[in-house]
Motif scaffolding. Structure first.
Motif, mmCIF file in Angstrom:
data_model
loop_
_atom_site.group_PDB
_atom_site.id
_atom_site.type_symbol
_atom_site.label_atom_id
_atom_site.label_comp_id
_atom_site.label_asym_id
_atom_site.label_seq_id
_atom_site.Cartn_x
_atom_site.Cartn_y
_atom_site.Cartn_z
ATOM 1 N N LEU A 49 22.029 49.368 18.906
ATOM 2 C CA LEU A 49 23.285 49.291 19.154
ATOM 3 C C LEU A 49 23.988 47.833 18.385
ATOM 4 N N ARG A 50 23.021 46.762 18.469
ATOM 5 C CA ARG A 50 23.566 45.570 17.903
ATOM 6 C C ARG A 50 23.586 45.780 16.152
ATOM 7 N N HIS A 51 22.988 46.658 15.746
ATOM 8 C CA HIS A 51 22.848 47.047 14.465
ATOM 9 C C HIS A 51 23.960 47.772 14.014
ATOM 10 N N MET A 52 24.575 48.769 15.095
ATOM 11 C CA MET A 52 25.668 49.531 14.558
ATOM 12 C C MET A 52 26.881 48.539 14.740
ATOM 13 N N LYS A 53 26.751 47.499 15.522
ATOM 14 C CA LYS A 53 28.060 46.532 15.673
ATOM 15 C C LYS A 53 27.902 45.496 14.615
ATOM 16 N N GLY A 54 27.030 45.697 13.497
ATOM 17 C CA GLY A 54 27.049 44.696 12.386
ATOM 18 C C GLY A 54 26.192 43.531 12.513
ATOM 19 N N GLU A 55 25.462 43.443 13.782
ATOM 20 C CA GLU A 55 24.706 42.258 14.084
ATOM 21 C C GLU A 55 23.228 42.383 13.623
ATOM 22 N N ASP A 56 22.504 41.178 13.462
ATOM 23 C CA ASP A 56 21.064 41.235 13.196
ATOM 24 C C ASP A 56 20.868 42.187 11.927
ATOM 25 N N LEU A 57 21.552 42.244 11.025
ATOM 26 C CA LEU A 57 21.333 43.282 9.728
ATOM 27 C C LEU A 57 20.246 42.488 8.597
ATOM 28 N N ASN A 58 20.179 41.309 8.913
ATOM 29 C CA ASN A 58 19.386 40.451 7.772
ATOM 30 C C ASN A 58 17.953 41.004 7.718
ATOM 31 N N SER A 59 17.594 41.435 8.844
ATOM 32 C CA SER A 59 15.807 41.665 8.957
ATOM 33 C C SER A 59 15.717 43.112 8.629
ATOM 34 N N LEU A 60 16.634 44.046 8.417
ATOM 35 C CA LEU A 60 16.744 45.415 7.988
ATOM 36 C C LEU A 60 16.425 45.565 6.444
ATOM 37 N N GLN A 61 15.583 46.732 6.175
ATOM 38 C CA GLN A 61 15.543 47.183 4.778
ATOM 39 C C GLN A 61 16.686 47.834 4.388
ATOM 40 N N PRO A 62 16.769 47.999 2.917
ATOM 41 C CA PRO A 62 17.817 48.925 2.441
ATOM 42 C C PRO A 62 17.811 50.500 3.024
ATOM 43 N N LYS A 63 16.630 50.963 3.435
ATOM 44 C CA LYS A 63 16.259 52.274 3.695
ATOM 45 C C LYS A 63 17.147 52.393 5.169
ATOM 46 N N GLU A 64 16.527 51.216 5.711
ATOM 47 C CA GLU A 64 17.189 51.542 7.371
ATOM 48 C C GLU A 64 18.818 51.118 7.229
ATOM 49 N N LEU A 65 19.445 50.413 6.327
ATOM 50 C CA LEU A 65 20.769 50.122 6.181
ATOM 51 C C LEU A 65 21.487 51.467 5.848
ATOM 52 N N ILE A 66 20.896 52.252 4.771
ATOM 53 C CA ILE A 66 21.655 53.314 4.636
ATOM 54 C C ILE A 66 21.698 54.494 5.614
ATOM 55 N N ALA A 67 20.607 54.425 6.547
ATOM 56 C CA ALA A 67 20.648 55.275 7.566
ATOM 57 C C ALA A 67 21.577 54.891 8.511
ATOM 58 N N ILE A 68 22.012 53.404 8.759
ATOM 59 C CA ILE A 68 23.082 53.139 9.685
ATOM 60 C C ILE A 68 24.262 53.420 9.107
ATOM 61 N N GLU A 69 24.648 53.201 7.742
ATOM 62 C CA GLU A 69 25.892 53.429 7.064
ATOM 63 C C GLU A 69 26.059 55.214 7.290
ATOM 64 N N GLU A 70 24.969 55.855 6.997
ATOM 65 C CA GLU A 70 25.572 57.322 7.438
ATOM 66 C C GLU A 70 25.672 57.606 8.533
ATOM 67 N N ALA A 71 24.973 56.918 9.875
ATOM 68 C CA ALA A 71 25.332 57.259 11.148
ATOM 69 C C ALA A 71 26.675 56.736 11.294
ATOM 70 N N LEU A 72 27.397 55.794 10.940
ATOM 71 C CA LEU A 72 28.569 55.150 10.754
ATOM 72 C C LEU A 72 29.831 55.974 10.460
ATOM 73 N N VAL A 73 29.466 56.609 9.193
ATOM 74 C CA VAL A 73 30.185 57.870 8.524
ATOM 75 C C VAL A 73 30.369 58.594 9.303
ATOM 76 N N ASN A 74 29.179 59.379 9.955
ATOM 77 C CA ASN A 74 29.255 60.562 10.763
ATOM 78 C C ASN A 74 30.149 60.200 11.981
ATOM 79 N N GLY A 75 29.904 59.125 12.659
ATOM 80 C CA GLY A 75 30.586 58.829 13.705
ATOM 81 C C GLY A 75 32.212 58.887 13.534
ATOM 82 N N GLN A 76 32.480 58.135 12.376
ATOM 83 C CA GLN A 76 34.132 57.908 12.038
ATOM 84 C C GLN A 76 34.516 59.552 11.760
#
Length: 201
Positions: free
Chosen positions: A96-123
């Motif tokens: 949930l914090r990642h979805m809000k844009g918090e604590d993203l520095n510890s994530l790998q590019p693959k994880e960031l892509i998955a979050i981006e896709e989830a946000l696009v689908n949610g939108q």
């Protein structure tokens, strides 16, 4: 055993306070982990545990060091289920914090892509839901407009019928004005009221 119930209760309260006081003292002075559980003769619970630990941890230590089984398999499975749910809840809080844009520095590019896709689908889902609500609102608005038009037409129709009936009544009244006297249901007889005009009897 003190036979008098009143004296027994008073003594219990005093000794319980002294016992808890000694437990606090040994915990502070000797840096010991202390847990005390007391049940009165009526079954009322009173417990104390040093602030740096919990009573369940002390009992787990007792079980480990003494070799005595305090928990059966059922309690073990419940404890494991509680731990699993807590861990799952922690993971969901992190997501949930990642979805809000918090604590993203510890994530790998693959994880960031998955979050981006989830946000696009949610939108996209949110936009579709908003469109559905808008279409439903338009349908309800159209139904209300049609109902309003139908009611206005009926009111107009009743006004026309009512005004036509009034005109017919007015025409009938003027046409029958000449025969008004003949249609009177009764006749009047004029009788003089002055004494000199009365008929002789």
């Amino acid at each position: 055993r003190i036979e008098n119930s009143t004296n027994r209760q008073v003594t219990f309260a005093k000794r319980r306070a002294g016992l808890l006081k000694k437990a606090r003292e040994i915990g502070v002075l000797c840096d010991a982990e202390v847990g005390v559980v007391v049940f009165s003769s009526s079954g009322k619970l009173c417990d104390y545990c040093t602030p740096k630990t919990t009573l369940s941890r002390i009992l787990e230590k007792y079980q480990t060091n003494s070799g005595k089984i305090l928990w059966d398999e059922k309690h073990k499975s419940l404890s494991a289920e509680i731990d699993r749910v807590k861990k799952e809840n922690d993971n969901m809080q992190i997501e949930l914090r990642h979805m809000k844009g918090e604590d993203l520095n510890s994530l790998q590019p693959k994880e960031l892509i998955a979050i981006e896709e989830a946000l696009v689908n949610g939108q996209t889902n949110l936009r579709d839901k908003m469109m559905d609500h808008w279409r439903m609102h338009r349908r309800n608005e159209k139904m209300l407009e049609d109902e309003h038009k139908m009611l206005a037409f009926r009111v107009h129709q009743q006004d026309v019928e009512l005004s036509g009936g009034i005109r017919e009544l007015e025409l009938g009244y003027h046409n029958d004005d000449r025969d008004f006297a003949t249609h009177m249901p009764f006749t009047f007889r004029v009788q003089p009221s002055h004494p000199n005009l009365q008929e002789d009897k």
